[in-house]
Scaffold this active site. Structure first.
Site, PDB file in Angstrom:
ATOM      1  N   GLU A   1      -0.592  -9.463   0.015  1.00 60.67           N
ATOM      2  CA  GLU A   1      -1.988  -9.825   0.248  1.00 60.67           C
ATOM      3  C   GLU A   1      -2.757 -10.001  -1.055  1.00 60.67           C
ATOM      4  OE1 GLU A   1      -3.386  -7.959   4.382  1.00 60.67           O
ATOM      5  OE2 GLU A   1      -2.291  -6.522   3.130  1.00 60.67           O
TER       6      GLU A   1
ATOM      7  N   GLU B   1       4.002  -5.283   7.603  1.00 61.99           N
ATOM      8  CA  GLU B   1       3.277  -4.167   8.234  1.00 61.99           C
ATOM      9  C   GLU B   1       3.698  -3.896   9.670  1.00 61.99           C
ATOM     10  OE1 GLU B   1       0.421  -5.899   5.123  1.00 61.99           O
ATOM     11  OE2 GLU B   1       1.866  -6.667   6.589  1.00 61.99           O
TER      12      GLU B   1
ATOM     13  N   ALA C   1       0.853  -1.186   0.000  1.00 62.06           N
ATOM     14  CA  ALA C   1       0.000   0.000   0.000  1.00 62.06           C
ATOM     15  C   ALA C   1       0.891   1.240   0.000  1.00 62.06           C
ATOM     16  CB  ALA C   1      -0.908  -0.016   1.220  1.00 62.06           C
TER      17      ALA C   1
ATOM     18  N   GLY D   1       0.478  -5.028   1.393  1.00 63.30           N
ATOM     19  CA  GLY D   1      -0.706  -5.183   0.559  1.00 63.30           C
ATOM     20  C   GLY D   1      -0.432  -5.905  -0.740  1.00 63.30           C
TER      21      GLY D   1
END
Length: 258
Positions: A114, A134, A66, A111
Site C-alpha cells: 500500500e 491481508e 504492518a 501495508g
C-alpha cells in the site's frame, strides 16, 4: 527530525531518500516506525526535496507489511487509530510536493504494498514479491489498497489480488502494471538514483503542478472510498477470523477460519 532507530532520511542534491530500517523484522511497520516515517516525510518536504525515494533496508524486504504481532490483539478503536496513522502516511506520500519513487528491493506485502501504491513511480528488483495479503489474516487492506490498487491495475486484477491474497513476482507485477520497471537486484539502487537525478533536473514547480493535476483525477471519489475503507478495516478487529489469522501468522501455522 527526532532521532529514530527505524527510519533514515538522507538528502543530497535535491534527492531525499527515506529508508525503513528495521531489517530484523523485514521492515514491518509498527506505530513507532509509522510515526517516524510521517515525521521524516515532513522533514523531507521542509528540505525542499525535488524527488523522494522510498525504500527498505537489507536485502530481503521493501516493507513486508504492518506489524502483525502488534496488530494481533487490537480493539476496534485501536485498529481505527492504527488505520488512521497508516492512511496519514500514505496520504503524505501521495500528496508529497515532488515525485516519489518506490525502490522495491524485496517483499512488499499488505501495508508495504500500500505504501508503494501511494508513490508516483514504482521500480522493482527482480527479486521483489508484492501482494495485498491481508485476507489470510482475516482482514482487508487498510491503508488505501482497496482504492489505489484498482486504479493502477484495473478492477478485475485488483479484486483477484485482494480476494486471493496472491503474491506476485516482479515480472508478473510489471505485466499487470503494478510496477513500472524491473531491474537486476544489484542494479536497483543505481537505476533509481539515475531516475531520481533526471527528475531532480526538471522544473520543480512544473513537476509539483503536474503531480497535483494527475492526483486530482481521482481525488473526490477516492477520499470517500478511503474513509470507508478505514471504518471497514478497523471493524474487522475483534472478529474470530482476524484473531485467528494473526495468531496463526505469529505462531507460524495454518489458520482455521470460521
Amino acid at each position: 527530525m527526532p532521532e529514530s532507530d527505524t527510519i533514515r532520511l538522507d538528502v543530497e542534491d535535491g534527492v531525499a531518500t527515506l529508508t525503513v530500517d528495521r531489517p530484523d523484522r523485514l521492515n514491518a511497520m509498527n506505530v513507532e516506525t509509522l510515526t517516524s516515517l510521517k515525521e521524516a516525510l515532513a522533514e523531507a518536504e521542509a528540505a525542499d526535496a525535488r524527488v523522494l525515494v522510498l525504500t527498505g533496508a537489507g536485502e530481503d524486504a521493501f516493507v513486508a507489511g504492518a506489524d502483525i504481532g502488534y496488530m494481533q490483539d487490537l480493539s476496534t478503536a485501536e485498529a481505527q487509530a492504527y488505520a488512521e496513522l497508516g492512511h496519514e502516511v500514505a496520504d503524505a506520500i501521495e500528496t508529497f510536493p515532488a515525485p516519489v519513487i518506490a525502490a522495491i528491493n524485496g517483499y512488499a506485502f499488505g501495508g508495504g504494498c500500500e505504501l508503494a501504491l501511494a508513490c508516483d513511480l514504482r521500480v522493482a528488483s527482480e527479486d521483489a514479491v508484492l501482494g495485498q495479503t491481508e485476507i489470510d489474516l482475516g482482514i482487508v487492506p487498510g491503508w488505501g489498497g482497496t482504492q489505489r490498487l484498482s486504479r493502477l491495475v484495473g478492477d478485475e486484477l485488483a479484486r483477484r489480488l485482494v480476494f486471493f491474497g496472491e503474491r506476485v513476482d516482479a515480472q508478473d507485477a510489471h505485466e499487470m502494471g503494478l510496477v513500472g520497471d524491473v531491474v537486476a537486484h544489484d542494479q536497483l539502487d543505481d537505476y533509481v538514483a539515475e531516475m531520481a537525478d533526471d527528475l531532480a533536473a526538471k522544473p520543480a514547480f512544473a513537476l509539483e503542478a503536474a503531480k497535483e493535476a494527475l492526483n486530482q483525477v481521482h481525488e473526490s471519489d477516492q477520499t470517500a472510498g478511503l474513509r470507508y475503507e478505514r471504518r471497514l478495516w478497523s471493524s474487522l478487529f475483534g472478529t474470530h477470523d482476524q484473531r485467528e489469522g494473526m495468531a496463526a501468522f505469529v505462531e507460524d501455522r495454518e489458520p482455521e477460519f470460521e
